[in-house]
Enzyme design. Structure first.
Site, PDB file in Angstrom:
ATOM      1  N   TRP A   1       0.637  -1.231   0.086  1.00 48.57           N
ATOM      2  CA  TRP A   1      -0.088   0.125  -0.068  1.00 48.57           C
ATOM      3  C   TRP A   1       0.779   1.365   0.059  1.00 48.57           C
ATOM      4  O   TRP A   1       0.570   2.202  -0.524  1.00 48.57           O
ATOM      5  CB  TRP A   1      -0.924   0.038   1.410  1.00 48.57           C
ATOM      6  CG  TRP A   1      -1.700   1.174   1.522  1.00 48.57           C
ATOM      7  CD1 TRP A   1      -3.391   1.396   0.979  1.00 48.57           C
ATOM      8  CD2 TRP A   1      -1.271   2.647   2.053  1.00 48.57           C
ATOM      9  NE1 TRP A   1      -3.387   2.649   1.234  1.00 48.57           N
ATOM     10  CE2 TRP A   1      -2.556   3.300   2.117  1.00 48.57           C
ATOM     11  CE3 TRP A   1      -0.419   2.770   2.858  1.00 48.57           C
ATOM     12  CZ2 TRP A   1      -2.643   4.822   2.494  1.00 48.57           C
ATOM     13  CZ3 TRP A   1      -0.404   4.037   3.428  1.00 48.57           C
ATOM     14  CH2 TRP A   1      -1.324   4.908   3.114  1.00 48.57           C
ATOM     15  N   HIS A   2       1.982   1.293   0.735  1.00 51.15           N
ATOM     16  CA  HIS A   2       2.782   2.470   0.898  1.00 51.15           C
ATOM     17  C   HIS A   2       3.756   2.777  -0.464  1.00 51.15           C
ATOM     18  O   HIS A   2       3.859   3.828  -0.567  1.00 51.15           O
ATOM     19  CB  HIS A   2       3.785   2.141   1.856  1.00 51.15           C
ATOM     20  CG  HIS A   2       3.289   2.527   3.379  1.00 51.15           C
ATOM     21  ND1 HIS A   2       2.652   1.525   3.941  1.00 51.15           N
ATOM     22  CD2 HIS A   2       3.346   3.657   4.069  1.00 51.15           C
ATOM     23  CE1 HIS A   2       2.225   1.730   5.228  1.00 51.15           C
ATOM     24  NE2 HIS A   2       2.576   3.043   5.385  1.00 51.15           N
ATOM     25  N   GLY A   3       3.635   1.742  -1.429  1.00 49.63           N
ATOM     26  CA  GLY A   3       4.579   1.933  -2.724  1.00 49.63           C
ATOM     27  C   GLY A   3       4.519   1.027  -3.513  1.00 49.63           C
ATOM     28  O   GLY A   3       4.857  -0.114  -3.097  1.00 49.63           O
TER      29      GLY A   3
ATOM     30  N   PHE B   1       1.941   8.735  -1.184  1.00 50.82           N
ATOM     31  CA  PHE B   1       1.416   7.344  -1.017  1.00 50.82           C
ATOM     32  C   PHE B   1      -0.261   7.431  -1.038  1.00 50.82           C
ATOM     33  O   PHE B   1      -0.847   6.444  -1.353  1.00 50.82           O
ATOM     34  CB  PHE B   1       1.804   6.731   0.308  1.00 50.82           C
ATOM     35  CG  PHE B   1       3.217   6.901   0.612  1.00 50.82           C
ATOM     36  CD1 PHE B   1       3.808   6.077  -0.340  1.00 50.82           C
ATOM     37  CD2 PHE B   1       3.556   7.105   2.038  1.00 50.82           C
ATOM     38  CE1 PHE B   1       5.321   5.857   0.074  1.00 50.82           C
ATOM     39  CE2 PHE B   1       5.152   7.017   2.304  1.00 50.82           C
ATOM     40  CZ  PHE B   1       6.015   6.405   1.159  1.00 50.82           C
TER      41      PHE B   1
END
Length: 482
Positions: free
Chosen positions: A325-327, A482
């Site tokens: 989800w963060h990258g 993000f």
């Protein structure tokens, strides 16, 4: 529009004046002002991406209405999947298209088969991960019949686009935030003062702690081959406080700004670096995202119930998805996997629900045992943050190999030691203030409230002077990417 910019310093008072002095007797007009202000706030960065927010709003509003009347299970599932596919489709295309294309072509090359698929020059819309999860949770909750669908399109649009938390959270649930748009709001002086106090503390975290720490974190990580293990460890510690000051500072400003408008947002950080275990850390760090994954992914998969294999599977899955989800980089996936490895022994020994209360609840200082546990957890977190910050997995391992070499026992050598020492002193002061206020929602919620007025205002003006005099070079908030 950045919270720490002159633009926002002009924007917020205008919205505040219109909201409370012109439209204060009409909830619908107040909500409409919030929608328009939120679109201006977001469109200030790139107005073209407003279409994504508006389209997601329309889809989930219509899906919610249809779910409210549809009784057939098959049709309800179809409606839910429309919301999921549209929301995650946008997120997947803008955030992960090039990642999958690049890894797909590399996989074929590994097996000796050449394949050419062009990647795209895609601009990632600011905050897409945040508002996507927020609006998606509404559709899921309506599908589960946890909430009733709204028929007020303006209120729903305000919920989706609410500018204080639009681009970096907290990720609010409709059950908590949406009803606040239905209620008449009256100006509360004490609530507004509390909001201003939290905004001030958030700005201190961002401008004095995060932005100053960012200079040295960027210097050491971007030129890691030139520095010793001790210097790189110092850089990792600087990044550890950069990301906390940056992200929790944003949350403080968002929550404080919401209070100015008469809204209550959930606490997103609860002094995570005072955690005694990794499980406690994840109950205190980015709470709105952790609870989102818990409620919409972890528990539906079975959570910690079932066999040992299922527990292991669910733990790794939740952390890997959180990392992704963060990258779109393998470093985030490794970061998630590393946290899963940290967390797993606690889960398997049924110690993941220990330390639910505040540390040293009735004491000024922690016990020796608590202190050792805090420092151990902090050290593990610093190591994990190295993967989060590194440009690639190999870059992270090269930094770690240097840190765990004999050069760790040398004195850090770099230019700007005086400025680094000043930043470290501010970090120490910051830690002490945070420790003192660890029982509150934010560190200075009660600090100075009962002091005599001249002393109290001297404290606040000292913080404002520090922002101006010792603030680092302006940086975008880390979580905007993000």
């Amino acid at each position: 529009m950045l919270f720490n910019s002159l633009d926002f310093a002009i924007f917020l008072p205008i919205v505040f004046f219109l909201y409370w002095f012109i439209l204060n007797k009409n909830i619908k007009l107040q909500n409409l002002l919030i929608v328009l202000s939120s679109y201006v706030f977001y469109g200030w960065w790139d107005w073209r991406f407003l279409s994504l927010i508006i389209f997601s709003t329309l889809i989930d509003y219509i899906v919610g209405i249809r779910l409210g009347t549809e009784q057939r299970a098959v049709n309800r599932k179809i409606l839910l999947w429309i919301s999921i596919v549209v929301n995650l489709g946008f997120l997947g295309f803008f955030k992960y298209y090039n990642f999958f294309i690049d890894n797909f072509t590399e996989a074929f090359s590994f097996f000796g088969q050449g394949i050419t698929i062009n990647s795209l020059n895609i601009i990632l819309p600011v905050g897409i991960s945040f508002y996507t999860f927020q609006t998606l949770s509404y559709s899921i909750d309506v599908y589960r019949r946890n909430i009733k669908p709204t028929t007020d399109f303006i209120a729903f649009s305000a919920f989706v686009s609410f500018f204080p938390q639009l681009v970096a959270g907290p990720i609010e649930r409709a059950k908590h935030l949406l009803p606040q748009f239905y209620k008449e709001r009256t100006f509360d002086y004490h609530q507004a003062v509390d909001g201003m106090r939290q905004i001030l503390w958030g700005l201190f975290k961002k401008i004095v702690i995060a932005d100053n720490a960012a200079y040295f974190a960027n210097l050491f990580f971007n030129n890691s081959d030139d520095y010793s293990g001790s210097t790189l460890l110092l850089g990792a510690i600087f990044f550890t406080f950069q990301i906390y000051g940056d992200f929790s500072g944003y949350s403080d400003i968002a929550i404080g700004t919401s209070r100015l408008l008469g809204f209550d947002l959930m606490q997103n950080f609860n002094f995570p670096y005072f955690s005694r275990t990794i499980s406690e850390f994840w109950r205190r760090w980015h709470i709105s995202l952790s609870t989102w994954f818990r409620d919409y992914l972890y528990i539906p998969l079975g959570g910690s119930r079932g066999s040992t294999w299922l527990k292991i599977r669910n733990t790794f899955l939740i952390f890997l998805v959180s990392g992704f989800w963060h990258g779109s980089n393998w470093t985030f996936i490794i970061w998630g996997a590393l946290n899963a490895i940290y967390f797993l022994p606690l889960l398997l020994t049924n110690k993941n629900r220990t330390f639910l209360g505040d540390i040293a609840e009735d004491r000024t200082f922690p016990s020796l045992r608590d202190f050792v546990m805090i420092m151990t957890t902090f050290g593990l977190t610093v190591i994990a943050w190295i993967f989060f910050r590194a440009e690639s997995v190999s870059h992270a391992f090269s930094i770690l190999s240097e840190i765990f070499s004999s050069s760790l026992f040398t004195l850090p050598a770099f230019e700007g030691k005086k400025e680094a020492i000043t930043t470290l002193l501010f970090i120490i002061i910051f830690i002490l203030i945070e420790w003192n206020g660890r029982h509150e929602e934010y560190a200075i919620a009660k600090l100075g409230v009962n002091w005599k007025r001249p002393i109290r205002f001297a404290f606040y003006y000292t913080i404002m002077f520090t922002l101006v005099w010792f603030g680092g070079q302006q940086q975008e908030f880390i979580y905007f990417q993000f």
